[in-house]
Design an enzyme around this catalytic site. Sequence first.
Site, PDB file in Angstrom:
ATOM      1  N   ASN A 246       0.388 -16.521  13.994  1.00 49.32           N
ATOM      2  CA  ASN A 246       1.166 -17.618  13.449  1.00 49.32           C
ATOM      3  C   ASN A 246       2.059 -18.248  14.512  1.00 49.32           C
ATOM      4  O   ASN A 246       2.256 -17.673  15.574  1.00 49.32           O
ATOM      5  CB  ASN A 246       2.013 -17.092  12.278  1.00 49.32           C
ATOM      6  CG  ASN A 246       1.977 -18.043  11.111  1.00 49.32           C
ATOM      7  OD1 ASN A 246       2.024 -19.258  11.296  1.00 49.32           O
ATOM      8  ND2 ASN A 246       1.899 -17.507   9.916  1.00 49.32           N
ATOM      9  N   CYS A 247       2.591 -19.404  14.186  1.00 47.97           N
ATOM     10  CA  CYS A 247       3.450 -20.190  15.087  1.00 47.97           C
ATOM     11  C   CYS A 247       4.531 -19.327  15.709  1.00 47.97           C
ATOM     12  O   CYS A 247       5.160 -18.567  14.991  1.00 47.97           O
ATOM     13  CB  CYS A 247       4.101 -21.329  14.314  1.00 47.97           C
ATOM     14  SG  CYS A 247       5.446 -22.142  15.189  1.00 47.97           S
ATOM     15  N   PRO A 248       4.821 -19.375  16.979  1.00 50.46           N
ATOM     16  CA  PRO A 248       4.198 -20.235  17.987  1.00 50.46           C
ATOM     17  C   PRO A 248       3.140 -19.512  18.829  1.00 50.46           C
ATOM     18  O   PRO A 248       2.793 -19.989  19.891  1.00 50.46           O
ATOM     19  CB  PRO A 248       5.399 -20.584  18.882  1.00 50.46           C
ATOM     20  CG  PRO A 248       6.205 -19.311  18.895  1.00 50.46           C
ATOM     21  CD  PRO A 248       5.978 -18.645  17.555  1.00 50.46           C
TER      22      PRO A 248
END
Lengths: 75, 204
Positions: free
Chosen positions: A13-15
């Site tokens: 998931n981000c980042p």
Amino acid sequence: MNFDKELDARGLNCPLPILRAKKALAEMTSGQVLRIIATDPGSVKDFQAFAKQTGNELLSSAENNKEFEFYIKRK
Amino acid sequence: MGATPEVAVIDDLIRQRLDELLPAKIEEKLKEIQESKTPSMAIIATKGTLDWAYPPFILASTAAALGWDVSIFFTFYGLNLVKKDVSDLKVSPLGNPGMPMKMPFGPDWFKGINWNIPNIVQAGIPGFESVATTLMQQTIKNNGVASIAELRELSREAGVKFIVCQMTVELFGFSQEDFVDDMEYVGAASFLPVAQTADVCLFI
């Protein structure tokens, strides 16, 4: 499409997809192509922004079956 | 000394022409300056809980990946984020009505329930904070979100500058041995000029 290196960013998931992509690109030479597979829906816009900011070219961006596939050419 | 009529006419023409040409020229120059400048960001990290450890490190590592110059100034509870071991960061749902209380395991219908436990009850249950922290750590893992230690390492690798507020180190009885290496220990007067020239400055 031909590519020189592949990054499996599925489940990240981000980042993390961006950070891993940056790292992978750093180990490549100018003109080489990196293929990235991700499952984070936010990564579609993020890779566009990443390419624009860093000058690495986003050759293609596609979705199939909830997976996102990007091809980025190193600057 | 008044200008002759001919000079006044020429002046007028020049003025008119400049008005036509300058806006485009200025825009072009500004764009040139903007494109040649490396963007920069200065973050002031003041929170020391597991949840609030994320924004500074996510933004710093991402900005560095975009090629920006990044500095983080750690002060007050933000010092917790530069301790050698960050595995003991905790999250408290107490006094935080914005935090959803959901379970990171079980079938989807169960995970979807928001356990609306009143704050006053949470406060009375011993160990509630540890339970909430464990649940959050599991949720972070389940969602493929990086750990704080990992994001911090990635930030450092990417060249993010870590700056520490010396005053709060002493105030809270820490010593430099408690923290990771290669940081700058300074006061506000050293950090402000960094913040002044940053394109993005965030207080977190």
